[in-house]
Design a protein around this motif. Structure first.
Motif, PDB file in Angstrom:
ATOM      1  N   ALA A 213       0.690  -1.206  -0.054  1.00  0.00           N
ATOM      2  CA  ALA A 213       0.052  -0.029   0.066  1.00  0.00           C
ATOM      3  C   ALA A 213       0.818   1.273  -0.072  1.00  0.00           C
ATOM      4  O   ALA A 213       0.186   2.555  -0.261  1.00  0.00           O
ATOM      5  CB  ALA A 213      -0.985  -0.008   1.081  1.00  0.00           C
ATOM      6  N   GLN A 214       2.214   1.116   0.342  1.00  0.00           N
ATOM      7  CA  GLN A 214       3.219   2.237   0.229  1.00  0.00           C
ATOM      8  C   GLN A 214       3.930   2.333  -1.011  1.00  0.00           C
ATOM      9  O   GLN A 214       4.601   3.382  -0.890  1.00  0.00           O
ATOM     10  CB  GLN A 214       4.040   2.233   1.822  1.00  0.00           C
ATOM     11  CG  GLN A 214       2.919   2.529   2.771  1.00  0.00           C
ATOM     12  CD  GLN A 214       3.747   2.446   4.155  1.00  0.00           C
ATOM     13  OE1 GLN A 214       4.261   1.484   4.296  1.00  0.00           O
ATOM     14  NE2 GLN A 214       3.594   3.493   4.894  1.00  0.00           N
ATOM     15  N   GLY A 215       3.870   1.189  -1.726  1.00  0.00           N
ATOM     16  CA  GLY A 215       4.922   1.250  -2.837  1.00  0.00           C
ATOM     17  C   GLY A 215       6.464   0.911  -2.550  1.00  0.00           C
ATOM     18  O   GLY A 215       7.446   1.573  -3.159  1.00  0.00           O
ATOM     19  N   ILE A 216       6.290   0.043  -1.713  1.00  0.00           N
ATOM     20  CA  ILE A 216       7.686  -0.332  -1.105  1.00  0.00           C
ATOM     21  C   ILE A 216       8.168  -1.954  -1.819  1.00  0.00           C
ATOM     22  O   ILE A 216       7.196  -2.800  -1.415  1.00  0.00           O
ATOM     23  CB  ILE A 216       7.858  -0.337   0.342  1.00  0.00           C
ATOM     24  CG1 ILE A 216       7.654   0.927   1.051  1.00  0.00           C
ATOM     25  CG2 ILE A 216       9.560  -0.894   0.699  1.00  0.00           C
ATOM     26  CD1 ILE A 216       7.558   0.842   2.470  1.00  0.00           C
ATOM     27  N   ASP A 217       9.403  -2.027  -2.295  1.00  0.00           N
ATOM     28  CA  ASP A 217       9.865  -3.176  -2.743  1.00  0.00           C
ATOM     29  C   ASP A 217      11.227  -3.812  -1.734  1.00  0.00           C
ATOM     30  O   ASP A 217      11.978  -2.956  -1.925  1.00  0.00           O
ATOM     31  CB  ASP A 217      10.367  -3.344  -4.193  1.00  0.00           C
ATOM     32  CG  ASP A 217      10.926  -4.748  -4.387  1.00  0.00           C
ATOM     33  OD1 ASP A 217      10.919  -5.724  -3.437  1.00  0.00           O
ATOM     34  OD2 ASP A 217      11.615  -4.756  -5.702  1.00  0.00           O
ATOM     35  N   PRO A 221      17.347  -2.251  -4.188  1.00  0.00           N
ATOM     36  CA  PRO A 221      18.674  -1.830  -3.544  1.00  0.00           C
ATOM     37  C   PRO A 221      18.157  -0.612  -3.064  1.00  0.00           C
ATOM     38  O   PRO A 221      19.052   0.086  -2.112  1.00  0.00           O
ATOM     39  CB  PRO A 221      19.358  -1.813  -4.624  1.00  0.00           C
ATOM     40  CG  PRO A 221      19.042  -2.836  -5.886  1.00  0.00           C
ATOM     41  CD  PRO A 221      17.500  -2.770  -5.234  1.00  0.00           C
ATOM     42  N   LYS A 222      17.068   0.151  -3.483  1.00  0.00           N
ATOM     43  CA  LYS A 222      16.818   1.696  -2.845  1.00  0.00           C
ATOM     44  C   LYS A 222      16.530   1.427  -1.340  1.00  0.00           C
ATOM     45  O   LYS A 222      16.739   2.489  -0.479  1.00  0.00           O
ATOM     46  CB  LYS A 222      15.654   2.156  -3.191  1.00  0.00           C
ATOM     47  CG  LYS A 222      15.637   2.294  -4.828  1.00  0.00           C
ATOM     48  CD  LYS A 222      14.326   2.676  -5.331  1.00  0.00           C
ATOM     49  CE  LYS A 222      14.258   2.774  -7.094  1.00  0.00           C
ATOM     50  NZ  LYS A 222      15.065   3.979  -7.344  1.00  0.00           N
ATOM     51  N   CYS A 223      16.377   0.333  -0.691  1.00  0.00           N
ATOM     52  CA  CYS A 223      16.239   0.058   0.848  1.00  0.00           C
ATOM     53  C   CYS A 223      17.540  -0.275   1.546  1.00  0.00           C
ATOM     54  O   CYS A 223      17.518  -0.089   2.786  1.00  0.00           O
ATOM     55  CB  CYS A 223      15.319  -1.259   0.873  1.00  0.00           C
ATOM     56  SG  CYS A 223      13.615  -1.045   0.200  1.00  0.00           S
ATOM     57  N   ASP A 224      18.642  -0.323   0.844  1.00  0.00           N
ATOM     58  CA  ASP A 224      20.037  -0.835   1.632  1.00  0.00           C
ATOM     59  C   ASP A 224      20.159   0.204   2.507  1.00  0.00           C
ATOM     60  O   ASP A 224      20.638  -0.188   3.809  1.00  0.00           O
ATOM     61  CB  ASP A 224      20.953  -1.223   0.613  1.00  0.00           C
ATOM     62  CG  ASP A 224      20.869  -2.200  -0.361  1.00  0.00           C
ATOM     63  OD1 ASP A 224      19.748  -3.209  -0.030  1.00  0.00           O
ATOM     64  OD2 ASP A 224      21.604  -2.536  -1.331  1.00  0.00           O
TER      65      ASP A 224
END
Length: 251
Positions: A213-217, A221-224
């Motif tokens: 619902a928030q657009g998070i994968d 690598p954007k989360c690293d």
């Protein structure tokens, strides 16, 4: 800009009725014993409060070590909370979203509001629930960040609702005996690490994600850099996985 036509009014009424009928049928199918609406009892009935299973669940536990780790702090933004809900949730022309809002508010016993404020009624209900638990137990209140695109920019149109970190922090600080708070920071945000550090300094105990619902994968690598910061700060991430049905807004 003129008066609404009788045909439009009739269509709006029919859409609202269809939404409630469909939602009611679903509720009756899933929860036939509980019924359609939350009766919003002030406290658990005695036969449940003193049931052997309930008493056994607390046997040997220190209530101070018991924290409810999944409690959404919601409302409609009719106070100084800063809460924002998607306009679709207030329009009967979007029956799926409209019905969700009604069910959320009824589930939280905040549909009538207190002094005209749904935000305040919801907090009052949470306090009522906590008063039914042994002294020392706490509830972790979730804030909820907006939907963000791949470029890290927020997307209000795809955001189902937004609960600011500051509001969750404020409520927890007002009632520290029963509440802790959980930040919600989208990892794609340019200021994600800084926001996480501010949350830690403000007493956040964890971070809340609802990826679909928030657009998070979470594998991106954007989360690293976010993961590295969360580990450094000692903040666990409380996250859903897989398909999301309760909140519509992402993918």
């Amino acid at each position: 800009t003129g008066p609404r036509s009788p045909r439009l009014k009739r269509r709006t009424f029919l859409l609202a009725g269809a939404a409630m009928a469909g939602a009611g049928g679903l509720a009756a199918w899933h929860w036939p014993e509980q019924g359609f609406w939350n009766p919003c009892r002030v406290r658990l009935p005695r036969e449940l409060r003193e049931h052997d299973l309930v008493l056994a669940a607390w046997d040997g536990l220190d209530p101070r070590q018991v924290w409810d780790s999944h409690a959404h702090l919601i409302g409609t933004g009719d106070s100084s909370s800063g809460i924002v809900i998607n306009p679709r949730m207030e329009s009967v022309l979007n029956p799926q979203h409209y019905a969700r809002r009604l069910f959320f508010l009824n589930a939280g016993c905040a549909d009538d509001g207190i002094g005209g404020s749904v935000d305040k009624a919801y907090v009052r209900r949470l306090l009522n629930v906590m008063h039914g638990l042994p002294d020392g137990a706490k509830m972790m209140l979730f804030s909820f960040d907006r939907f963000h695109g791949e470029d890290g920019r927020r997307d209000d149109d795809r955001t189902p609702f937004h609960v600011p970190d500051g509001y969750a922090q404020e409520i927890a600080a007002t009632y520290p005996r029963v509440f802790e708070w959980v930040a919600s920071v989208h990892p794609y945000r340019p200021d994600a690490v800084e926001a996480l550090e501010r949350a830690k300094q403000g007493g956040a105990r964890a971070v809340k994600w609802l990826p679909a619902a928030q657009g998070i994968d979470p594998a991106s690598p954007k989360c690293d850099r976010f993961y590295a910061a969360a580990a450094r700060l000692g903040l666990p991430i409380i996250s859903h996985a897989g398909l999301e049905r309760a909140v519509v807004g992402g993918n």
